[in-house]
Write a protein that holds these residues in place. Structure first.
Motif, mmCIF file in Angstrom:
data_model
loop_
_atom_site.group_PDB
_atom_site.id
_atom_site.type_symbol
_atom_site.label_atom_id
_atom_site.label_comp_id
_atom_site.label_asym_id
_atom_site.label_seq_id
_atom_site.Cartn_x
_atom_site.Cartn_y
_atom_site.Cartn_z
ATOM 1 N N ASP A 80 0.840 -1.202 0.000
ATOM 2 C CA ASP A 80 0.000 0.000 0.000
ATOM 3 C C ASP A 80 0.875 1.252 0.000
ATOM 4 O O ASP A 80 0.621 2.208 -0.730
ATOM 5 C CB ASP A 80 -0.930 -0.007 1.211
ATOM 6 N N ARG A 81 1.907 1.237 0.800
ATOM 7 C CA ARG A 81 2.847 2.367 0.859
ATOM 8 C C ARG A 81 3.577 2.505 -0.479
ATOM 9 O O ARG A 81 3.763 3.604 -0.980
ATOM 10 C CB ARG A 81 3.842 2.165 1.996
ATOM 11 N N TRP A 82 3.981 1.377 -1.080
ATOM 12 C CA TRP A 82 4.717 1.415 -2.340
ATOM 13 C C TRP A 82 3.831 1.919 -3.484
ATOM 14 O O TRP A 82 4.263 2.730 -4.293
ATOM 15 C CB TRP A 82 5.280 0.033 -2.670
ATOM 16 N N ILE A 83 2.596 1.436 -3.549
ATOM 17 C CA ILE A 83 1.681 1.867 -4.613
ATOM 18 C C ILE A 83 1.327 3.336 -4.435
ATOM 19 O O ILE A 83 1.247 4.084 -5.403
ATOM 20 C CB ILE A 83 0.417 0.978 -4.650
ATOM 21 N N GLU A 91 7.326 10.648 -1.913
ATOM 22 C CA GLU A 91 7.773 10.039 -3.169
ATOM 23 C C GLU A 91 9.188 9.487 -3.064
ATOM 24 O O GLU A 91 9.534 8.506 -3.685
ATOM 25 C CB GLU A 91 7.701 11.077 -4.293
ATOM 26 N N GLU A 92 10.023 10.111 -2.265
ATOM 27 C CA GLU A 92 11.399 9.668 -2.125
ATOM 28 C C GLU A 92 11.515 8.380 -1.313
ATOM 29 O O GLU A 92 12.566 7.777 -1.249
ATOM 30 C CB GLU A 92 12.234 10.769 -1.456
ATOM 31 N N ALA A 93 10.443 7.978 -0.663
ATOM 32 C CA ALA A 93 10.502 6.833 0.243
ATOM 33 C C ALA A 93 10.367 5.498 -0.478
ATOM 34 O O ALA A 93 10.094 4.498 0.149
ATOM 35 C CB ALA A 93 9.415 6.969 1.311
ATOM 36 N N GLY A 94 10.557 5.458 -1.778
ATOM 37 C CA GLY A 94 10.471 4.198 -2.511
ATOM 38 C C GLY A 94 9.042 3.847 -2.855
ATOM 39 O O GLY A 94 8.487 2.900 -2.309
ATOM 40 N N ARG A 98 8.080 7.149 -7.554
ATOM 41 C CA ARG A 98 9.521 7.282 -7.783
ATOM 42 C C ARG A 98 9.952 6.448 -8.985
ATOM 43 O O ARG A 98 10.746 6.892 -9.813
ATOM 44 C CB ARG A 98 10.286 6.852 -6.530
ATOM 45 N N VAL A 99 9.419 5.239 -9.081
ATOM 46 C CA VAL A 99 9.728 4.372 -10.225
ATOM 47 C C VAL A 99 9.266 5.046 -11.521
ATOM 48 O O VAL A 99 10.004 5.089 -12.510
ATOM 49 C CB VAL A 99 9.071 2.984 -10.060
ATOM 50 N N GLU A 104 10.371 7.973 -16.506
ATOM 51 C CA GLU A 104 10.148 9.194 -17.291
ATOM 52 C C GLU A 104 11.473 9.893 -17.588
ATOM 53 O O GLU A 104 11.712 10.331 -18.714
ATOM 54 C CB GLU A 104 9.217 10.122 -16.519
ATOM 55 N N GLU A 105 12.338 9.982 -16.608
ATOM 56 C CA GLU A 105 13.642 10.627 -16.796
ATOM 57 C C GLU A 105 14.487 9.848 -17.806
ATOM 58 O O GLU A 105 15.158 10.443 -18.655
ATOM 59 C CB GLU A 105 14.370 10.749 -15.466
ATOM 60 N N ALA A 106 14.461 8.517 -17.740
ATOM 61 C CA ALA A 106 15.216 7.693 -18.688
ATOM 62 C C ALA A 106 14.705 7.895 -20.118
ATOM 63 O O ALA A 106 15.501 8.005 -21.058
ATOM 64 C CB ALA A 106 15.131 6.221 -18.295
ATOM 65 N N VAL A 107 13.389 7.981 -20.273
ATOM 66 C CA VAL A 107 12.815 8.209 -21.607
ATOM 67 C C VAL A 107 13.203 9.596 -22.115
ATOM 68 O O VAL A 107 13.558 9.760 -23.287
ATOM 69 C CB VAL A 107 11.278 8.030 -21.582
ATOM 70 N N ARG A 108 13.170 10.597 -21.240
ATOM 71 C CA ARG A 108 13.572 11.956 -21.644
ATOM 72 C C ARG A 108 15.031 11.987 -22.106
ATOM 73 O O ARG A 108 15.357 12.614 -23.107
ATOM 74 C CB ARG A 108 13.374 12.940 -20.498
ATOM 75 N N ARG A 109 15.918 11.314 -21.347
ATOM 76 C CA ARG A 109 17.334 11.277 -21.734
ATOM 77 C C ARG A 109 17.501 10.573 -23.076
ATOM 78 O O ARG A 109 18.257 11.021 -23.928
ATOM 79 C CB ARG A 109 18.161 10.579 -20.658
#
Length: 137
Positions: A80-83, A91-94, A98-99, A104-109
């Motif tokens: 529940d916490r992860w979803i 968001e930084e807590a895994g 965050r995923v 999104e960042e990988a696609v932008r790069r």
């Protein structure tokens, strides 16, 4: 020499850029929410039979009858916490947020480097142009 917009013209452009950015953020949030709903639903489908199995193990076990069910409940809290369906966790807590941000960042790069996402975007634009041309006939 290129014409640079005056201060008033720049101010007039800001709301449209802001609305566009807001719309893009909204679309991203809607898509991410749908992914989260899918993950949450999948988790629920998996946990339903597991809860029955954990209960049966507890009923027929000679050790702590609630051990398996309590572990399942812990798993449910962790997922529940992860979803993070309703953005109640950092968001930084895994989290899935965050995923999604990392993807999104990988696609932008990749797009900036002219990789497969840029080629895919070019191909989609070409297909859209072909469809518009067919519609115009």
């Amino acid at each position: 020499m290129p014409h640079s917009p005056s201060l008033s013209q720049t101010a007039d452009l800001a709301p449209s850029r802001s609305r566009r950015g807001g719309r893009i953020r909204l679309i991203r949030r809607i898509v991410l929410f749908q992914v989260k709903l899918l993950a949450d639903g999948f988790r629920d489908v998996v946990m339903s039979p597991l809860s029955i199995a954990a209960g049966a193990i507890g009923i027929f076990s000679s050790r702590d009858p609630e051990h398996a069910f309590d572990r399942l409940m812990g798993f449910g809290r962790d997922t529940d916490r992860w979803i993070n369906l309703f953005d109640t966790h950092d968001e930084e807590a895994g989290t899935l947020d965050r995923v999604a941000g990392d993807i999104e960042e990988a696609v932008r790069r990749d797009y900036a480097a002219g990789g497969i996402s840029a080629k895919g975007a070019e191909r989609l634009a070409a297909i859209a142009a072909q469809l518009r041309a067919r519609r115009g006939r």
